[in-house]
Design a protein around this motif. Structure first.
Motif, PDB file in Angstrom:
ATOM      1  N   SER A  11       2.391 -51.258  23.399  1.00  0.00           N
ATOM      2  CA  SER A  11       1.961 -52.649  23.422  1.00  0.00           C
ATOM      3  C   SER A  11       0.624 -52.777  22.717  1.00  0.00           C
ATOM      4  N   SER A  12       0.337 -53.967  22.258  1.00  0.00           N
ATOM      5  CA  SER A  12      -0.914 -54.202  21.540  1.00  0.00           C
ATOM      6  C   SER A  12      -2.132 -54.061  22.436  1.00  0.00           C
ATOM      7  N   ASP A  13      -1.926 -54.035  23.762  1.00  0.00           N
ATOM      8  CA  ASP A  13      -3.049 -53.802  24.676  1.00  0.00           C
ATOM      9  C   ASP A  13      -3.326 -52.315  24.875  1.00  0.00           C
ATOM     10  N   GLY A  14      -2.577 -51.467  24.149  1.00  0.00           N
ATOM     11  CA  GLY A  14      -2.794 -50.031  24.217  1.00  0.00           C
ATOM     12  C   GLY A  14      -1.887 -49.295  25.175  1.00  0.00           C
ATOM     13  N   THR A  15      -1.091 -50.003  25.957  1.00  0.00           N
ATOM     14  CA  THR A  15      -0.172 -49.366  26.896  1.00  0.00           C
ATOM     15  C   THR A  15       0.983 -48.721  26.145  1.00  0.00           C
ATOM     16  N   SER A  16       1.320 -47.487  26.516  1.00  0.00           N
ATOM     17  CA  SER A  16       2.458 -46.811  25.894  1.00  0.00           C
ATOM     18  C   SER A  16       3.352 -46.211  26.970  1.00  0.00           C
ATOM     19  N   ARG A  17       4.607 -46.022  26.614  1.00  0.00           N
ATOM     20  CA  ARG A  17       5.581 -45.455  27.553  1.00  0.00           C
ATOM     21  C   ARG A  17       6.586 -44.629  26.771  1.00  0.00           C
ATOM     22  N   LEU A  18       6.855 -43.428  27.282  1.00  0.00           N
ATOM     23  CA  LEU A  18       7.885 -42.569  26.720  1.00  0.00           C
ATOM     24  C   LEU A  18       8.753 -42.091  27.873  1.00  0.00           C
ATOM     25  N   THR A  19      10.038 -42.397  27.838  1.00  0.00           N
ATOM     26  CA  THR A  19      10.950 -41.993  28.896  1.00  0.00           C
ATOM     27  C   THR A  19      12.188 -41.387  28.270  1.00  0.00           C
ATOM     28  N   ASP A  20      12.531 -40.170  28.666  1.00  0.00           N
ATOM     29  CA  ASP A  20      13.681 -39.517  28.038  1.00  0.00           C
ATOM     30  C   ASP A  20      14.985 -40.077  28.568  1.00  0.00           C
ATOM     31  N   CYS A  21      16.052 -39.886  27.804  1.00  0.00           N
ATOM     32  CA  CYS A  21      17.349 -40.500  28.123  1.00  0.00           C
ATOM     33  C   CYS A  21      17.927 -39.995  29.438  1.00  0.00           C
ATOM     34  N   LEU A  22      17.668 -38.742  29.790  1.00  0.00           N
ATOM     35  CA  LEU A  22      18.183 -38.206  31.047  1.00  0.00           C
ATOM     36  C   LEU A  22      17.455 -38.826  32.231  1.00  0.00           C
ATOM     37  N   ALA A  23      16.141 -39.013  32.114  1.00  0.00           N
ATOM     38  CA  ALA A  23      15.390 -39.680  33.173  1.00  0.00           C
ATOM     39  C   ALA A  23      15.870 -41.114  33.356  1.00  0.00           C
ATOM     40  N   LEU A  24      16.149 -41.804  32.259  1.00  0.00           N
ATOM     41  CA  LEU A  24      16.655 -43.169  32.348  1.00  0.00           C
ATOM     42  C   LEU A  24      18.004 -43.209  33.042  1.00  0.00           C
ATOM     43  N   GLN A  25      18.891 -42.262  32.684  1.00  0.00           N
ATOM     44  CA  GLN A  25      20.207 -42.230  33.315  1.00  0.00           C
ATOM     45  C   GLN A  25      20.081 -41.956  34.806  1.00  0.00           C
ATOM     46  N   THR A  26      19.215 -41.032  35.176  1.00  0.00           N
ATOM     47  CA  THR A  26      19.017 -40.693  36.577  1.00  0.00           C
ATOM     48  C   THR A  26      18.548 -41.908  37.366  1.00  0.00           C
ATOM     49  N   GLY A  27      17.556 -42.603  36.833  1.00  0.00           N
ATOM     50  CA  GLY A  27      17.057 -43.776  37.517  1.00  0.00           C
ATOM     51  C   GLY A  27      18.088 -44.881  37.608  1.00  0.00           C
ATOM     52  N   ALA A  28      18.845 -45.074  36.532  1.00  0.00           N
ATOM     53  CA  ALA A  28      19.848 -46.135  36.512  1.00  0.00           C
ATOM     54  C   ALA A  28      20.961 -45.871  37.510  1.00  0.00           C
ATOM     55  N   LEU A  29      21.403 -44.629  37.590  1.00  0.00           N
ATOM     56  CA  LEU A  29      22.471 -44.299  38.522  1.00  0.00           C
ATOM     57  C   LEU A  29      22.007 -44.409  39.964  1.00  0.00           C
ATOM     58  N   ALA A  30      20.717 -44.218  40.194  1.00  0.00           N
ATOM     59  CA  ALA A  30      20.172 -44.383  41.539  1.00  0.00           C
ATOM     60  C   ALA A  30      20.041 -45.852  41.912  1.00  0.00           C
ATOM     61  N   ALA A  31      19.621 -46.667  40.948  1.00  0.00           N
ATOM     62  CA  ALA A  31      19.331 -48.074  41.240  1.00  0.00           C
ATOM     63  C   ALA A  31      20.562 -48.967  41.176  1.00  0.00           C
ATOM     64  N   GLY A  32      21.600 -48.521  40.441  1.00  0.00           N
ATOM     65  CA  GLY A  32      22.789 -49.355  40.303  1.00  0.00           C
ATOM     66  C   GLY A  32      22.489 -50.651  39.589  1.00  0.00           C
ATOM     67  N   LYS A  33      23.000 -51.742  40.106  1.00  0.00           N
ATOM     68  CA  LYS A  33      22.868 -53.030  39.428  1.00  0.00           C
ATOM     69  C   LYS A  33      21.448 -53.582  39.478  1.00  0.00           C
ATOM     70  N   ALA A  34      20.579 -52.958  40.268  1.00  0.00           N
ATOM     71  CA  ALA A  34      19.180 -53.382  40.288  1.00  0.00           C
ATOM     72  C   ALA A  34      18.421 -52.900  39.059  1.00  0.00           C
ATOM     73  N   TRP A  35      19.029 -51.972  38.308  1.00  0.00           N
ATOM     74  CA  TRP A  35      18.375 -51.440  37.121  1.00  0.00           C
ATOM     75  C   TRP A  35      18.305 -52.509  36.030  1.00  0.00           C
ATOM     76  N   PRO A  36      17.194 -52.592  35.300  1.00  0.00           N
ATOM     77  CA  PRO A  36      17.103 -53.586  34.217  1.00  0.00           C
ATOM     78  C   PRO A  36      18.228 -53.416  33.199  1.00  0.00           C
ATOM     79  N   LYS A  37      18.970 -54.457  32.961  1.00  0.00           N
ATOM     80  CA  LYS A  37      20.121 -54.379  32.067  1.00  0.00           C
ATOM     81  C   LYS A  37      19.701 -53.944  30.667  1.00  0.00           C
TER      82      LYS A  37
END
Length: 244
Positions: free
Chosen positions: A126-152
């Motif tokens: 982001s232009s405010d200097g915030t950065s984020r790096l998340t690997d695809c396996l971490a995203l899958q893990t979180g999504a499978l845990a959260a189900g439909k609550a995960w950001p589409k």
């Protein structure tokens, strides 16, 4: 113990690894250190059929490669953020603007990147200097845990990132050269210097808990086998797991 690990999927689901792109100082933790009991549900994580579940339940995206300018921009951002990636493909994700709490406008760049023979990532700055790096396996893990609550749509969708755990092959080869990787799961992140923690399972029935350096981190790559992990209160769950 030198660092806490965020291992519970409930936490991962809503606050996935926001890894600093800057290198951290300090020595790596001892190889035997497994801080706390790492808790996560491995019943529905990391396997091929989970890709189908993620696609059907979570609406996993199917992305196409970006145009040459987008790919070039993604390569530049990956380099700036010290992503551990030799970028071979990339796609732009709804880059645009957001409002800051003070009402100012923030510009956000977000890309999915495919990495040669390693984990893919979703990266953003982001232009405010915030950065984020998340690997695809971490995203899958979180999504499978959260189900439909995960950001589409907040999942990897390029074809080469379609089975995220395969991106752990280079790590598996380093910590256990004889390991033919058959499964893997993201366990959490933390530490100083920061690490990303995974469990890997090998075709011969062996398994390991691996601490890999987070992007830009000075941490060393370390691993212990599943017997050692069990003794430390962090039993492996991928080995000989019975399907229900």
């Amino acid at each position: 113990m030198k660092f806490p690990i965020v291992g519970a999927l409930a936490a991962i689901a809503f606050s996935l690894v926001a890894v600093s792109a800057q290198a951290q100082s300090g020595g790596p933790p001892p190889p035997q250190a497994i801080p706390g009991k790492l808790q996560y549900d491995a019943n529905r994580v990391g396997r091929a059929y989970d890709q189908l579940r993620a696609a059907s339940v979570l609406g996993a995206p199917r992305r196409s490669s970006g145009n040459p300018l987008q790919v070039k921009a993604a390569i530049a951002l990956a380099s700036e953020l010290k992503a551990p990636c030799d970028v071979t493909d990339a796609a732009e994700l709804k880059n645009g603007h957001a409002k800051a709490p003070d009402g100012s406008t923030i510009t956000v760049q977000t890309y999915e990147i495919v990495c040669k023979d390693s984990l893919g990532w979703i990266i953003s700055k982001s232009s405010d200097g915030t950065s984020r790096l998340t690997d695809c396996l971490a995203l899958q893990t979180g999504a499978l845990a959260a189900g439909k609550a995960w950001p589409k749509g907040y999942l990897c969708g390029l074809p080469e990132n379609g089975t995220p755990f395969l991106g752990l092959r280079p790590i598996a080869a380093k910590v256990a050269p004889s390991c033919a990787l058959v499964d893997g799961v993201y366990m959490g992140a933390g530490g100083q210097p920061p690490i990303l923690r995974y469990e890997i399972a090998c075709k011969d029935g062996k398994g390991f808990v691996v601490d890999a350096p987070a992007p830009g981190s000075s941490a060393a790559l370390q691993a212990i086998n599943c017997d050692e992990a069990k003794a430390a209160g962090a039993a492996c769950t991928l080995i000989d797991k019975k399907r229900g």
